[in-house]
Motif scaffolding. Structure first.
Motif, PDB file in Angstrom:
ATOM      1  N   LEU A   1      -4.122   9.891  -0.145  1.00 25.98           N
ATOM      2  CA  LEU A   1      -5.177   9.555  -1.043  1.00 25.98           C
ATOM      3  C   LEU A   1      -4.367  11.305  -2.001  1.00 25.98           C
ATOM      4  O   LEU A   1      -5.109  11.146  -3.566  1.00 25.98           O
ATOM      5  CB  LEU A   1      -6.616   9.513  -1.362  1.00 25.98           C
ATOM      6  N   HIS A  34      -8.316  -1.584  -0.141  1.00 27.36           N
ATOM      7  CA  HIS A  34      -7.555  -0.666  -0.750  1.00 27.36           C
ATOM      8  C   HIS A  34      -6.927  -1.063  -1.372  1.00 27.36           C
ATOM      9  O   HIS A  34      -6.368  -0.533  -2.930  1.00 27.36           O
ATOM     10  CB  HIS A  34      -6.346   0.410   0.096  1.00 27.36           C
ATOM     11  N   VAL A  73     -10.924   3.685  -4.593  1.00 26.13           N
ATOM     12  CA  VAL A  73     -10.643   3.564  -3.175  1.00 26.13           C
ATOM     13  C   VAL A  73     -11.055   4.185  -2.489  1.00 26.13           C
ATOM     14  O   VAL A  73     -12.142   3.331  -1.550  1.00 26.13           O
ATOM     15  CB  VAL A  73      -9.198   4.579  -2.847  1.00 26.13           C
ATOM     16  N   GLU A 106       0.509  -1.304   0.367  1.00 28.67           N
ATOM     17  CA  GLU A 106       0.361  -0.123  -0.301  1.00 28.67           C
ATOM     18  C   GLU A 106       0.982   1.413  -0.053  1.00 28.67           C
ATOM     19  O   GLU A 106       0.345   2.668  -0.682  1.00 28.67           O
ATOM     20  CB  GLU A 106      -0.302  -0.662   1.119  1.00 28.67           C
ATOM     21  N   MET A 151      -7.494  -0.617  -5.973  1.00 28.49           N
ATOM     22  CA  MET A 151      -6.293   0.401  -6.771  1.00 28.49           C
ATOM     23  C   MET A 151      -5.679  -0.049  -7.520  1.00 28.49           C
ATOM     24  O   MET A 151      -4.873   0.362  -8.874  1.00 28.49           O
ATOM     25  CB  MET A 151      -5.083   0.583  -5.371  1.00 28.49           C
ATOM     26  N   LYS A 190      -7.017   6.752  -9.286  1.00 32.93           N
ATOM     27  CA  LYS A 190      -6.892   5.579  -8.566  1.00 32.93           C
ATOM     28  C   LYS A 190      -7.595   5.535  -7.308  1.00 32.93           C
ATOM     29  O   LYS A 190      -8.531   4.787  -5.570  1.00 32.93           O
ATOM     30  CB  LYS A 190      -5.147   4.811  -7.897  1.00 32.93           C
TER      31      LYS A 190
END
Length: 1713
Positions: free
Chosen positions: A1373, A907, A1393, A870, A911, A1389
């Motif tokens: 983000l 996530h 999310v 992540e 993504m 992306k």
């Protein structure tokens, strides 16, 4: 026995409980068992907990009932199964608080009559026989209870409940420290331990006596309490009076009535009569209210009841709140009234014919409303305010008072109007009798306008439904315009700012000899490790990328595609096959005679060697010849055996049905089994080689076994010559062929495997479902793969890796594993499975974990954990690398339903743009998961079209988008679901029981876990499979249970349609038989044969399991028993780290003691002497000789050297022989590993924390494995177990997550909250090694039968998703969206999310709530100056995002930094120095320990009398200046969060808000507008929009949200937001009994004394867990230290230097342990 005499035992009990609570684990109660566990809730603990709610107004019943129902509703919504128990004896403890007695009674009646909750009230106390039977029958796992009551006597009663529960092996969860979020319930959990059971046994008699004394004391106190009030009435007369009153009211209202009317009339009339008699006898009348005055009070009470009946909750919620209390003059009357209410409620069920509606028993009293009416009449009415009741209310009030007057009989109570005839004040005087409305003007409520496109695209239409602040609003104008903060260059230092990847320790950095040597060692070790795994290496050559067609489609045109090269390759392959066949033939010619000879001498030894030869042989024709020789040998052995030469074989502890008794001789069925195995093999695998003589031979063998019907199937014309001889000697096995194959050969039955090879797979022939996986990879598709452990699903992962490696040198495949242990294992396999020549600077495989990375960004196969992946996906300056990803493999994807880090899995899945494989063995709702993932892929399909259709954009670095670079790559957005339910090996389960101080095993048939109700409601669980032997057992039991079963013959194995006259019964045939039997049993239940079906299940159920009170001490006996039965290697699962280690030590000690008993008395002395001699000889050998004077002396010295060397060798051999471990005193298999490799493994853990102990244990073949061990220590156990050297390993659930640790047996040896349906399936899946074991064994040791049954029949919990957002995530983000090179890609992306939470999938209300929370997060980040109004990161955004895993501590840390508090604290010892004193370091540690790695201590411990030796245990408060900033921060956050709740309250479901959550009783209706009095009393203007209307009844308003610590019990429940989403940091929590819950000072204590033992002793944290906590704390210190160094321009800044000093000194202390 007096109360004082009881205190000694009560103090002992208190000490025991306090010690156990101090060691309690704070864990999730519901996440891990859901359907598996039943638990109990002590009703009085729940009652007291809800009474202690900080906002509950005494006497407001409806608010109280709402609290109870909200709590129970939360539990039921989370899948909990529980029973609420109210003990009769506990009722006596409230007699000093009579106002609680009717409330408790009403609660019990309400839960019984108006809800589906199972309420038990028939038990007098915990020592009653009925209670013990109840516990035995229901087998609850834990009791949810308080450890402290409202009085000391209540506390002592709770002590008895707790210790008695422990004695019955029922654990305890504390209700006092409980917290609830959207998905889970957290509480302190105290296991039932053996020492607690011993305490009960030793003190049982005294405990019963003391308990009885307490109850008698309570009863005596109750009599004293009642006597002053009811002295004129004896108890029986009082009962008679109440009964008579109920009968009279029944005559008055024959049709019945609402409980509120009934109770009002009965309680008022009875109390007035009792009070009248009381006044006649009492001599202190002048201090008490007169009869006329209390009649006024009763009139007003009747009016309040009419208001309750007429007014809807929405109107009552607006009532003004009276703060005054009742005056003392009416306290006697009020007490008497409560007693009467209690007696009436207790006796109300006496008439079964009278219809009393108990629906609204939850609303029988509203004291605040009563006070409101009283205040009006005694103050406002007197001042001249005349308000009418309204016609309807007045008429009903008159009727009600008329009933009271009628019931009072001889007592004249006056007319209903006027309500007040006296002038006495009932309320105490108060300067502010009415709760004042706040003078503070509510600020403009609204969100700060944000112009970010992310906000607009995500929130969408909801932006039109919420208010926004205007541009000139003070909140907006006060925002400071900061210089934009760039992720690569810091906002004031302009230095490059590293990300988490760069900060992670990397062994490949630097060119120093040390680093290079470390890399060489690692690579050498991993290569050796790969050899241990036995994996063959494949060299990969990059090929040009071609569009592939599906393998199935290309197969049709195979001939037309053959080239000359293909033909040459085929011819070469044929030659190689011919050569191999010749070699196999020559080998067989050489060895055949020796095999035949050995099978004659020792059949079992010879047949084993024969089967080993078959495994190594590749030629089918040679294999056929070998099988035929084996068949002949088996036949000869069987004939010899049946003629009486067979030896008697004693029955084994587990009946494996391999022996058959005839007279005094036992037939060894293992020979017959081998014979049938050979026949199966030839008929199925080598049918093309069978000639007529071979068939005759097979027929002859079948005839000898007694399978005449099969002989006719094979050759109907054949008649055996020696038929008479066969009959003369009883050769037959005594049963039909179908039964024999199912009962004795079930695990050998042929699987329905495909025989056609797949050219994509060289090593084996894949099954159909595996080919589908290969097709998925070939077509660049995604798939969710759900298949049992060891079924072969992982092969697709390696095929996928190979595909990516062949396509190019820059494509990347990412393997996401849930644990570091699995990361290490997979990376080792990958590095040894593939080799590839790559350009300089690139490697094949890399690793990235939180504390270690190795070639992570310059590899083609990255193996990592979710959090680290992540980090890469969200890092703006890593997007160029992200573009290279071609495939992602998620192993153990069910972890997205876990407790910690589950949202990260979500996530990642949403993504990634590339295809993926999601693997798991345990997903309950794979269809739902696949549908969700398919929706994500559809989003990406549309998003990529938009990106492709937009103009080619160039990012900040001039990089063209990924979509423009890979146009040639075939795209697929399909997500397939691949399900495969068949395990390769069957699992058979056994329950361990203690018989005559020995361990015995009872087979547990899976159907024994079911009940008739369960089968009727849910059918048979989908994964409850039977082995063929268990199917036969089920059939036999059905025949036994129903003698006249009409279909008995149809289901007889010999007559069953899929078995009849079948020589080779396959596994699929057995599955059909199993399915047919299950369906037939279900039909029994449907068609009225429930009794017969119940009898079947009863017969299958094992007899009661007898257990020792201390099964821990019999554990070594269990291990030894499994060794004797050849059931090792085995994994023994426990759930407490200390027990994992202790059990391993205990087994080792048992082996050492066994060895010591055999040794002579002076053995130790001899070893000591030999050791000393050896040291002397070694010392003399080491002396350097002086230069000799002549040759003679030289020769003499050489002779001496040779003698010494010989002596040294002789002593070494003697010492080795003396210290050698006998074979039966170790479980290690020395043949499985060479000494050099073993020494290499020992060297790996030489300097580790547990290395010495693990080395000693391993010499006995014992190991342990848990999460607190280091990576090297875990790998040590994993490798040696897989290799077969270790054969006994105790472990926690760390081995359940994908680690390749197959074994012969799995043993569950500890009951736990973590032993749930999910973990059971994950752990038991390790049993049965494919290729080694045909059958896996699962043993249950010290696990209750009821728990075992629940594990079998419970479903795995469904994946429901997590709350997906946090403030730090939103900040990260926005960082990605604004700073990535490819902005459209980054925005896509981010929106993926935000839009695709599993929690909100197909749930629009939750999706709406998430959008609102996102807006709050943006507003918070803007106000705190981490974002500007365009959504760009500013200020300390980088530091906050780097500490994202410690929210909200990261936010508060930055607040301290901004305020200059760290600069004030971090002053060096003298000016110009770079060194800081110990006092500064300790204060800095104190501050950080308050923020990070926080562990709370139960409130009970804070006030206990525990002794501490090295640690302070309780963390001190923050220094005053830090505390002031914390208070300022929390106040600001609470204010913002309460405003957010008010804004979003408009989205709540107000219909549900006016219902009680559990019973769904509605309090709606038309508001009363005909009564001016009602309008006056219900006129509060204070905003209550975010507060539940039930809570408003206690006077709570929106303004109170700032003062409430636990807002969850106050706010509207349908908003869907909890206090967990508020970034508030309480250093000291307040529990449900309003006690302080302190922080554990483990980090500061360790920094002071550096002792893990000290933490275990004083801080009550297990050593292993303490080490993990300290390691995490150390990593946080390092992260902060590096961040501050990079953020600061001044290299000599005191704060930076102080943090660096603290980080290095803390790490140094930790390294020492």
């Amino acid at each position: 026995m007096g109360l004082q005499e009881c205190m000694k035992l009560l103090e002992k009990m208190s000490g025991l409980i306090l010690n156990e609570i101090a060691k309690a684990n704070y864990s999730s109660l519901l996440n891990d068992f859901v359907e598996s566990e039943l638990f109990l809730i002590d009703g009085d603990s729940l009652f007291i907990t809800c009474l202690n709610n900080e906002r509950l107004e005494p006497g407001q019943n409806l608010h109280f009932f709402y609290l109870v129902e909200r709590y129970l509703f939360d539990l039921t919504q989370k899948g909990a199964q529980f029973i609420v128990v109210f003990f009769k004896d506990f009722e006596h403890s409230y007699f000093e608080m009579p106002e609680l007695l009717p409330l408790r009674t009403a609660l019990i009646l309400h839960l019984q009559k108006n809800t589906d909750i199972n309420i038990q009230t028939e038990f007098s106390g915990c020592f009653s026989q009925e209670w013990n039977c109840f516990l035995k029958e229901n087998c609850p796992y834990f009791l949810l209870v308080l450890e402290e009551g409202m009085t000391d006597l209540q506390t002592y009663l709770f002590y008895f409940y707790i210790i008695h529960s422990w004695s019955k092996r029922v654990s305890i969860a504390l209700l006092s420290g409980q917290e609830i979020d959207i998905l889970r319930v957290y509480a302190y959990f105290v296991l039932s331990r053996h020492r607690n059971q011993i305490f009960f046994q030793q003190n049982e008699k005294e405990m019963k006596n003391v308990y009885q004394t307490l109850i008698e004391h309570l009863k005596a106190s109750n009599d004293k309490t009642l006597k002053p009030l009811f002295d004129h009435l004896k108890c029986d007369i009082l009962e008679e009076e109440i009964y008579w009153s109920i009968v009279q009211l029944q005559d008055l209202w024959p049709k019945g009535s609402d409980i509120r009317r009934v109770l009002c009339v009965l309680s008022c009339s009875l109390t007035l009569k009792m009070y009248h008699h009381f006044l006649e006898k009492d001599t202190t009348k002048e201090l008490l209210a007169s009869l006329e005055e209390v009649q006024d009070l009763c009139r007003m009470h009747c009016l309040s009841v009419i208001f309750q009946l007429h007014l809807p909750l929405s109107q009552r919620a607006r009532a003004r709140f009276i703060t005054s209390s009742w005056k003392n003059s009416i306290s006697t009357f009020l007490k008497m009234k409560k007693w009467c209410e209690f007696f009436v409620l207790k006796n109300l069920d006496s008439s079964e014919t009278w219809n009393v509606d108990l629906t609204y028993i939850c609303d029988i009293n509203d004291d605040p409303l009563w006070k409101n009416i009283a205040y009006y009449y005694e103050t406002e009415n007197r001042q001249g305010l005349q308000l009418d009741l309204g016609k309807a209310i007045e008429e009903e009030y008159k009727d009600l008072w008329g009933a009271v007057s009628h019931m009072a009989r001889e007592l004249h109570v006056g007319s209903p109007l006027p309500l007040r005839v006296t002038t006495q004040l009932f309320l105490q005087s108060n300067s502010s009798p009415i709760k004042e409305e706040t003078q503070k003007k509510m600020p403009n409520l609204g969100f700060i306008p944000v112009t970010s496109p992310i906000v607009r695209k995500f929130a969408g239409a909801i932006l039109d439904q919420v208010p926004f602040l205007s541009s000139d609003d003070p909140v907006v104008t006060s925002l400071v315009k900061h210089k934009e903060f760039h992720e690569l260059v810091h906002w004031h230092s302009h230095k490059p700012l590293s990300d988490h990847y760069e900060r992670t320790k990397c062994s490949s950095e630097g060119n120093s000899p040390f680093f290079l040597k470390q890399i060489q060692k690692l690579q050498a070790f991993q290569q050796r490790l790969g050899n241990l795994e036995g994996s063959s290496t494949k060299t990969i050559v990059t090929q040009s990328v071609q569009a592939k067609k599906e393998f199935g489609a290309s197969k049709k045109n195979k001939k037309s595609q053959k080239s000359k090269a293909d033909i040459i390759i085929k011819e070469n392959n044929n030659r190689l096959l011919a050569r191999e066949e010749q070699k196999d033939s020559e080998r067989w010619t050489t060895l055949s005679s020796s095999f035949e000879g050995e099978m004659k001498e020792n059949f079992h030894s010879g047949i084993t060697k024969l089967e080993d030869f078959l495994k190594s042989c590749k030629s089918k024709s040679v294999k056929f010849n070998v099988e035929m020789v084996g068949l002949n040998a088996s036949l000869n052995a069987w004939r010899e055996h049946c003629r009486g030469k067979g030896k008697e074989i004693p029955p084994t502890p587990i009946r494996d049905h391999s022996n058959f008794w005839i007279g005094k001789v036992t037939k060894d069925f293992s020979i017959a089994i081998h014979m049938m195995k050979r026949i199966h093999s030839m008929m199925e695998r080598y049918e093309e080689f069978l000639q007529e003589p071979d068939k005759k031979k097979i027929s002859r063998c079948l005839r000898y076994l007694g399978f005449d019907n099969l002989v006719k199937t094979l050759d109907p014309t054949q008649v055996m010559e020696d038929d008479k001889n066969i009959k003369k000697v009883h050769y037959a096995v005594g049963m039909g062929p179908a039964r024999f194959q199912l009962q004795h050969m079930g695990h050998y039955l042929f699987r329905n495997e495909r025989k056609d090879p797949d050219p994509r797979v060289k090593d084996f022939i894949p099954d159909t479902w595996q080919r589908e996986l290969l097709d998925v990879v070939d077509n660049n598709e995604s798939a969710v793969i759900v298949a049992p452990t060891s079924s072969g699903k992982t092969y697709a992962s390696y095929y996928c890796m190979e595909k990516v490696l062949r396509e190019s040198d820059d494509g990347v495949i990412v393997y996401v594993a849930p644990t570091k242990a699995l990361v290490n294992q997979v990376s080792t396999v990958v590095q040894n499975r593939f080799t590839k020549h790559l350009p300089e600077g690139q490697v094949l495989c890399g690793i990235f974990t939180r504390d270690y990375r190795h070639y992570a960004l310059n590899c083609q196969v990255l193996v990592t954990v979710p959090a680290c992946f992540e980090i890469l996906l969200l890092s703006p300056n890593r997007q160029a690398w992200v573009e290279k990803i071609r495939y992602v493999i998620f192993d153990e994807v069910h972890c997205l339903g876990g407790q910690i880090g589950a949202e990260i899995w979500e996530h990642l899945l949403v993504m990634i743009r590339c295809p993926f494989l999601a693997l798991s063995a345990t997903i309950s709702n794979p269809e739902h998961l696949t549908e969700w993932l398919q929706s994500v892929k559809r989003y990406w399909q549309e998003a990529e079209k938009r990106i492709a259709n937009s103009h080619p954009s160039v990012g900040a670095r001039g990089c063209i988008r990924a979509s423009q670079r890979h146009l040639k790559e075939k795209k697929s957005y399909r997500v397939r679901l691949v399900l495969y339910e068949e395990r390769y090996n069957d699992l058979e389960k056994y329950v361990c029981t203690l018989q005559n101080d020995d361990i015995a095993f009872a087979h547990f048939h899976p159907c024994a876990s079911l009940t008739i109700d369960h089968i009727e409601k849910y059918g048979f669980p989908s994964d409850l499979s039977l082995s063929p032997r268990e199917s036969i057992q089920l059939y036999d039991t059905m025949v036994k249970a129903w003698k006249t079963w009409p279909k008995a013959k149809e289901f007889c194995p010999e007559e069953f349609v899929d078995f009849k006259n079948k020589i080779v019964i396959t596994k699929m045939d057995a599955r059909k038989y199993e399915a047919a039997l299950k369906e037939e049993l279900s039909n029994w239940i449907k068609n009225g044969q429930e009794n017969e079906a119940k009898k079947v299940l009863g017969i299958l159920r094992p007899a009661s399991v007898s257990q020792s009170d201390d099964m821990d001490h019999t554990f070594p006996l269990l291990v030894e028993k499994l060794r004797k039965m050849d059931k090792l290697p085995a994994l023994f699962f426990l759930f407490k780290i200390s027990d994992v280690e202790e059990r391993a030590r205990r087994v080792c000690s048992a082996l050492e003691e066994k060895q010591e008993r055999r040794q002579p008395a002076n053995a130790d002395k001899e070893v000591h002497m030999l050791t000393n001699k050896l040291k002397k000889v070694k010392k003399s050998m080491g002396k350097t000789p002086t230069v000799p004077e002549n040759a003679l002396k030289r020769s003499s010295r050489m002779d001496q050297s040779i003698v010494r060397e010989a002596e040294h060798m002789a002593l070494l051999k003697m010492l080795e022989k003396k210290t050698e471990i006998p074979p039966d005193c170790t479980y290690a298999d020395l043949k499985m590993i060479d000494p050099e490799t073993l020494q290499m493994m020992f060297d790996q853990i030489k300097f580790s924390r547990k290395g010495g102990e693990m080395k000693n244990l391993s010499r006995r073949g014992i190991g342990y494995h848990h999460g607190s061990l280091g990576a090297k220590e875990r790998r040590f156990t994993e490798v040696l177990f897989r290799k077969g050297f270790l054969r006994v390993v105790t472990a926690t659930g760390t081995l359940a997550l994908g680690i390749n640790m197959p074994c012969k047996s799995v043993v569950f040896t500890q009951n736990s909250i973590y032993l749930d349906a999910l973990n059971y399936r994950q752990m038991s899946g390790r049993a049965g090694r494919r290729g080694l074991d045909f059958l896996g064994n699962v043993f249950f040791y010290d696990i209750p039968l009821r728990k075992i049954e629940k594990l079998f029949k419970s479903n795995v919990p469904e994946l429901k998703g997590q709350f997906p957002f946090s403030l730090s995530l939103v900040l990260r983000l926005m960082l990605l969206a604004t700073r990535a090179d490819d902005v459209p890609d980054a925005e896509a992306k981010v929106l993926s999310v935000l839009n695709h939470s599993l929690l909100s999938f197909k749930k629009p209300r939750i999706n709406e709530m998430l959008k609102l929370y996102f807006l709050f997060s943006m507003q918070f980040l803007i106000k705190e100056e981490y974002l500007d109004c365009e959504g760009n990161p500013i200020g300390f955004a980088g530091l906050v995002s780097h500490l994202f895993y410690e929210e909200p501590s990261n936010l508060l840390f930055v607040s301290f930094l901004r305020k200059g508090l760290f600069h004030k604290l971090c002053q060096p010892t003298k000016k110009g120095s770079k060194y800081f004193s110990q006092d500064v370091m300790e204060k800095l540690t104190l501050v950080l320990a308050n923020l990070f790695g926080r562990v709370y201590v139960p409130a009970k411990v804070l006030h206990g009398n525990l002794k501490f030796y090295q640690s302070k245990v309780f963390l001190e408060d923050l220094p005053p200046d830090f505390d002031a900033v914390l208070l300022e921060y929390n106040t600001k956050v609470k204010k913002d969060f309460s405003h957010f709740l008010i804004i979003v309250s408009r989205f709540s479901d107000m219909k549900q808000e006016h219902q009680l959550p559990l019973s769904k009783i509605e309090f709606t209706g038309k508001e009363c507008d005909t009564s001016s009095l009602v309008s006056h009393l219900m006129n509060c203007k204070e905003s209550r929009s975010a507060v539940s209307p039930f809570v408003c009844l206690s006077g709570v308003t929106d303004q109170d949200l700032l003062q409430v610590r636990n807002i969850d019990s106050v706010i509207l429940r349908t908003i869907g937001i909890t206090s967990f989403q508020a970034p508030v940091l309480y250093l000291q929590k307040i529990d449900s009994l309003n006690r302080k819950v302190p922080l554990n000072a483990y980090a500061l204590d360790f920094y002071k004394h550096g002792s893990l033992k000290g933490l275990e002793q004083d801080n009550r944290i297990i050593e292993g867990e303490a080490y993990v906590l300290l390691k995490n704390f150390s990593l946080i210190l390092q992260a902060i230290s590096v961040s501050l160094r990079e953020l600061c321009e001044d290299e000599d800044d005191n704060v930076v230097l102080a943090f660096e000093q603290l980080s290095s000194s803390f790490k140094a202390k930790l390294d020492k342990v």
